[in-house]
Design a protein around this motif. Structure first.
Motif, short mmCIF file in Angstrom:
data_model
loop_
_atom_site.label_atom_id
_atom_site.label_comp_id
_atom_site.label_asym_id
_atom_site.label_seq_id
_atom_site.Cartn_x
_atom_site.Cartn_y
_atom_site.Cartn_z
N LYS A 398 -4.44 17.43 90.20
CA LYS A 398 -4.35 18.46 91.27
C LYS A 398 -4.30 17.82 92.63
O LYS A 398 -3.45 18.17 93.48
N GLN A 401 -1.05 16.26 93.27
CA GLN A 401 -0.03 17.27 93.57
C GLN A 401 -0.14 17.75 94.99
O GLN A 401 0.86 17.90 95.71
N GLN A 402 -1.38 17.96 95.38
CA GLN A 402 -1.57 18.42 96.76
C GLN A 402 -1.05 17.42 97.75
O GLN A 402 -0.36 17.76 98.73
N GLN A 405 2.62 17.51 97.88
CA GLN A 405 3.08 18.68 98.62
C GLN A 405 2.96 18.47 100.12
O GLN A 405 3.87 18.82 100.90
#
Lengths: 613, 396
Positions: A398, A401-402, A405
């Protein structure tokens, strides 16, 4: 005398000891005790006899001793030692005769006593030996008693066993007797049944005889007849038919038909049952195989063999399954195959279940000693650990991914610059190097350009001169030939316009005009330089973009031969030149790959302008 | 449960017609035919002598009355009351009389089983069958009425003859491997004939319709053997009851024993349900019924006379030890009856006072008859609950 005394004394003492011994063991009669006392008391003869003798009577106390002796003797019943006194007060005179007699008496008594003592001693000895003997006898008898008791117990035991056997045999005998009795009863019942039947038959027989007799005698007999009002029609309404061979054959046929129908019906039933059972068996087999096949993935050390067989069986059975399903016939081989494979699978399953049972029981009994066996707690711990790991991994994913992004989206200048700095340091260095290289090249190109331009100017001048020469020659020619061509002069003009100027603005204007004659310049036409990538965007947003720029720059360094002056607007790349054509496109802010290509072609008129979307 | 008024009956001769519409009963020498629903007397016939045996024809149109002492058989018609038929065996005598399945022939067994005379009501023909066997069940017809099997004995050997009933043609004639044949019976499907031996030897033979021996079965030797035999309605099972108190079931595929049922003196199995008549009067109860499938449920109390209660296992069945030194001892399975769906088998062992038992066609109830009691048993097949109720009937 003395010796004798001592001998006797010793013997007496020893005897007394033994006697005392024996008294401890054997209770002696009071008389013997008394005799002992007597013996003891009759040992006044100590070793020092003489001293004893002298101790009693000395020369001083003769009278007293005599009187004492006299008293003693009288008490013992001996006659008095004194003479008979005539008067009471006169001193009595010692009666020597009496004394001698008394002494004699005493001696005799003494002898008697000694004799008696000897006798007693011998008797004592005898008794002692008797006692010994009796003792030994007693112990022997005791032993004998023990042994005989033991024997008796043994015999009793044997007796008991024999009695048991006896009872068993009796029981057997009883059973056999019962059996015999039963059989006899059976026979008896059969006999009664026989008899009963026989009697019945006999009675019948007798009746028969009588009836026969009656019949024979009775001539006038009732007529055996049927008296019926009218004959009834047949049940099925048809007429009766004669019995012929055909009807017989027909009856036979019908009978066989009935039988065959019955057999067919039963066979159908059995076939249906068979098919159902086969289906069930095959299903069972499939399920068993599927149950056992996960074993393949987890081979255990212990069950290596079985997994090996499982695998082979599974493969075999898979093949068999397909074969069986294909045929689905009830032929012998298929049936056998099916049963054999099912038996195999069942055996494997059974062994597997047994192993599991053993393992389970071991776990229950032994605890965690086995390596292969994972206890429930361990298992749970493992699962917990694994779950934690999974959680951690998920969280990591996670966060990553953050981060990704964040990189993808537009951020603040600071962060982006920071980011730029931290991500693209290497790239930047490389870029700088390349820039320097590029600049050098640019300089070189400038120089070359200048030289070229000078050359071009020179060339132009020369051309001018040449043209003038040519013009003069042509004039001359014309004057000679007296014909004029306007177009040529126009073309010349145009051509001169084109070729002559090095002003790119004019070029651009002219380039837009449609040309009637594409004219390729063969001799060193001025070339355009593409202004590429001059405008690096102040804020590259992605690394990709920078990369595209870099690759573009690379391309440009490779592909570009000439450099055009700054004509082109930033972010708008297009080549405007009579002689060349290229198309370079780069899309800032996008992650689509850069599309770059500089192709310089020498074409006259075709100009393209790429507008970036 | 309702009871009608009591009708007079002699010699227990009372039969329903096969189509279930009429009830025929005998009183001395009179034959009374009643309607089943109203019990009104429809017909009244008078015979020449005391009737010993009545039988309906298969199509319920005729009744035969046999008078053995006079050697007479009289046949009456329901359609035409004035129709009469008299068969006189005369000097031959009469021992047994029965209809053929088509209802148009009468088979008279003459005295001493000398012969069987087949009288036809359609034609004038008479047929004779010689040497019939004098046994308990010597004649048997197939259910479809096509074939008749007859036990014969010639020269001290047993034979079986199969006749086609339509024209009385002898189809097959074969000898049987029996010492003294006691009974024969067709299977309900008409394809197998069971032949069993005397009670002195346990032997049952199975013959196909065309006379081939299919199988022979013998459970044991020496002791008294078969007492009763019954086919299951589906022809799949053959129940053989013997003097040792056991019922053995043979299956129709292999003709081997598949199971045997014992009748122990004490019932210990907790799965069996034992209904015990509550002893109100000191008369002998109907005994206990035990069904193989487990059942539960108490018996209701229809009449004030008696009731059944479920006795707790173990139950010991009261049995009087029968006298064994006489012929035909009252031991062994005397009665067998399959339920119509072949699920249940009712048996009577020993000398229990059950005189007859029969199942209802639907297979969910059974009637037991003793000397002066009637017991109806219902089976709730969904939950396998059975209830038993008992009624006291008068002497019938």
């Amino acid at each position: 005398m003395g010796d004798w005394m001592t001998v006797t004394d010793r013997g007496l003492s020893s005897e007394s000891k033994t006697i005392s011994q024996y008294t401890s063991e054997i209770k002696m009669s009071p008389s013997s005790l008394y005799s002992q006392q007597v013996l003891c008391s009759s040992i006044p003869l100590s070793k020092n006899v003489h001293s004893f003798f002298s101790a009693f009577c000395t020369e001083d106390n003769i009278e007293q001793s005599v009187s004492y002796l006299d008293q003693e003797l009288t008490t013992f019943g001996f006659p008095s030692l004194y003479e008979e006194s005539k008067g009471k007060e006169t001193k009595r005179e010692l009666n020597i005769v009496a004394v001698l007699n008394c002494m004699n008496e005493l001696l005799v008594l003494q002898r008697k006593n000694l004799l008696a003592q000897e006798n007693v001693e011998t008797q004592n000895l005898k008794l002692g030996s008797d006692m010994d003997h009796l003792q030994s006898c007693y112990s022997k008898l005791k032993e004998q008693l023990e042994t005989s008791r033991r024997e008796m117990i043994g015999l009793q035991e044997r007796d008991r066993q024999l009695q048991c056997k006896n009872r068993n045999l009796h029981q057997l005998l009883k059973n056999e007797k019962d059996e015999v009795q039963k059989l006899q009863n059976i026979i008896a019942s059969r006999a009664t049944q026989y008899n009963h039947d026989m009697k019945r038959k006999e009675r019948e027989y007798n009746k028969l005889k009588e009836r026969l007799h009656q019949l024979v005698m009775n001539k006038k007999d009732k007529k055996i007849a049927m008296d019926i009002l009218n004959y009834v029609g047949r049940a099925d309404g048809k007429r009766g038919s004669w019995r012929t061979g055909k009807t017989e054959a027909r009856n036979e046929d019908e009978m066989y038909k009935i039988l065959l129908n019955d057999y067919e019906y039963r066979q159908k039933q059995i076939l249906m049952e068979n098919a159902e059972l086969k289906k069930v068996l095959q299903q069972m087999k499939k399920e068993m195989i599927s149950l056992l096949s996960p074993q393949k993935k987890k081979p255990r050390e212990r069950v290596d063999d079985s997994t090996g067989t499982v695998i082979s069986d599974v493969e075999e059975d898979a093949g068999e399954l397909s074969r069986e399903s294909m045929w689905d016939l009830s032929c012998e081989t298929v049936r056998e195959q099916l049963t054999n494979s099912i038996r195999k699978q069942w055996r494997i399953l059974k062994s597997h279940v047994e192993k599991l049972d053993n393992q389970v029981s071991k776990v229950h009994l032994e605890g965690f000693n086995d390596e292969d066996v994972i206890s429930r707690q361990d298992h749970e711990q493992e699962t917990e650990k694994l779950e934690l790991e999974i959680q951690q991994c998920k969280e990591m994913i996670k966060t990553q991914q953050q981060l990704l992004q964040q990189l993808a989206t537009a951020c603040d200048d600071d962060t982006t610059s920071l980011l730029r700095d931290c991500y693209l340091l290497e790239e930047k260095e490389r870029l700088k190097e390349e820039w320097s290289l590029f600049k050098e090249q640019k300089k070189n190109f400038e120089r070359e350009r200048r030289s070229f331009t000078e050359a071009a100017i020179r060339l132009g001048l020369e051309r001018k001169a040449f043209e003038e020469e040519r013009a003069s020659w042509l004039k001359q020619q014309f004057l000679n030939m007296t014909t004029f061509d306007h177009q040529n002069s126009e073309n010349v003009k145009l051509f001169s316009a084109f070729s002559g100027s090095s002003d790119w603005d004019n070029l651009t204007v002219h380039s837009r005009q449609p040309q009637k004659k594409p004219h390729s310049v063969s001799n060193g036409s001025p070339v355009c330089m593409s202004k590429l990538t001059k405008s690096l965007p102040a804020s590259p947003s992605t690394s990709d973009f920078c990369q595209t720029r870099s690759c573009i720059s690379e391309h440009s360094s490779i592909n570009v031969l000439n450099i055009t002056p700054e004509e082109i607007k930033p972010n708008q790349v297009g080549g405007e030149c009579t002689n060349q054509k290229w198309s370079v496109a780069s899309r800032p802010g996008s992650q689509e790959g850069c599309y770059s290509g500089c192709s310089l072609t020498y074409t006259n008129s075709h100009v393209e302008k790429d507008d970036l979307p | 449960m309702n009871f009608s008024e009591v009708f007079k009956l002699s010699s227990l001769l009372c039969k329903f017609s096969p189509d279930g519409k009429y009830l025929a009963s005998c009183v001395q020498y009179r034959l009374v035919v009643r309607d089943v629903n109203t019990l009104q007397i429809l017909q009244l016939y008078t015979c020449l002598d005391q009737i010993q045996h009545i039988e309906w024809s298969a199509d319920s149109l005729f009744i035969l009355c046999a008078m053995y002492k006079r050697g007479l058989v009289q046949v009456w018609s329901l359609e035409q009351p004035e129709w009469h038929c008299k068969i006189d065996e005369g000097s031959a005598g009469l021992v047994a009389s029965c209809w053929s399945p088509d209802g148009r022939h009468i088979l008279n067994t003459t005295e001493f089983h000398l012969r069987i005379t087949v009288w036809s009501l359609c034609t004038k023909s008479i047929s004779y069958i010689k040497y019939p066997k004098a046994c308990l069940q010597g004649i048997t017809f197939t259910r479809n009425g096509r074939y008749m099997a007859l036990a014969e004995r010639r020269d001290c050997k047993d034979y079986v003859s199969i006749f086609v009933c339509s024209d009385w043609q002898l189809l097959r004639h074969f000898d049987t491997d029996t010492q003294d044949l006691t009974g024969i019976e067709w299977a309900p499907n008409g394809c197998v004939l069971a032949v069993w031996d005397t009670c002195l030897e346990y032997k049952i033979l199975l013959y196909s319709l065309d006379g081939r021996l299919l199988s022979a079965y013998s459970a044991y030797e020496w002791s008294l053997g078969i007492k009763s035999v019954a086919w299951s309605p589906s022809s799949q099972f053959l129940a053989v009851g013997s003097y040792d108190g056991k019922v053995r079931i043979l299956n129709h595929v292999t003709w081997k024993m598949i199971t045997e049922f014992g009748h122990p003196a004490t019932i210990n199995n907790p799965k069996t349900v034992v209904y015990k008549e509550a002893q109100k009067s000191p008369q002998l109860g109907l005994g206990c019924l035990s069904f193989p499938p487990p059942g539960a449920g108490a018996g209701p109390l229809p009449s004030s006379e008696s009731k059944y209660e479920i006795a707790s296992v173990p139950v010991s069945l009261q049995t009087l030890k029968p006298v064994t030194d006489r012929a035909n001892p009252k031991i062994g399975i005397g009665m067998l009856a399959f339920s119509p769906d072949s699920y249940f088998l009712a048996t009577r062992n020993g000398d229990f006072a059950v005189l007859s038992l029969c199942w209802h066609l639907s297979g969910d109830s059974m009637a037991l008859l003793s000397k002066d009691h009637v017991c109806l048993c219902f089976l709730e097949t969904e939950a396998a609950v059975s209830t038993a109720c008992r009624q006291l009937g008068g002497r019938t």
